[in-house]
Motif scaffolding. Structure first.
Motif: not given
Length: 159
Positions: A148-149, A151-153, A155-156, A159
């Motif tokens: 998750r970490k 994937e979050d990175a 995703t950021e 953006d």
């Protein structure tokens, strides 16, 4: 047009961007490196903004590659541990099923000492399965959290 064809054949480009046409004197790769293509949302930006956006895109691509590399190096070993534990659990559960069947047969046939030994072995294997499940839960949670970490990175960066 095919980018490969452009790379092989052109040394000057006519660029249509933001409702305007401009000439770029250089190869397609030079254009991509120096100016790059604007996103549809950013197509109204000035050439200076396009240059900084292109650099920003390059930096994001580099950062993305680094994140993907780290994700692979960190999650790969965890995934291998999870896979090994899952295989071990399946093996133990198969052994337990076979031992249970043997124990039932021994009990029917009156092999008391043998049945007692099998019962102890069966108990040890059941404890091993419980331990393997506990480890599996730990590694799976760690794998999911780290995944998750990453994937979050990623995703950021998008953006």
């Amino acid at each position: 047009h095919s980018e490969d064809m452009l790379r092989r054949t052109v040394d000057k480009l006519v660029i249509f961007n933001g409702g305007k046409a401009s000439v770029f004197d250089g190869t397609y790769d030079d254009f991509v490196e120096r100016v790059g293509w604007d996103d549809e949302e950013g197509s109204e930006q000035s050439k200076g903004d396009a240059n900084s956006q292109s650099l920003n895109k390059k930096e994001r691509r580099r950062m993305r590659a680094e994140i993907v590399q780290r994700r692979s190096s960190e999650l790969g070993p965890l995934q291998k541990k999870v896979d090994r534990l899952e295989s071990r659990i399946l093996e133990l559960e198969q052994t337990i099923a076979e031992q249970t069947d043997e124990l039932i047969e021994m009990s029917k046939d009156g092999y008391g000492d043998e049945a007692a030994k099998m019962s102890r072995l069966l108990h040890q294997n059941k404890e091993a399965v419980e331990q393997a499940y506990a480890e599996l839960e730990q590694f799976t949670s760690e794998l999911e959290e780290k995944g998750r970490k990453f994937e979050d990175a990623l995703t950021e960066l998008s953006d």
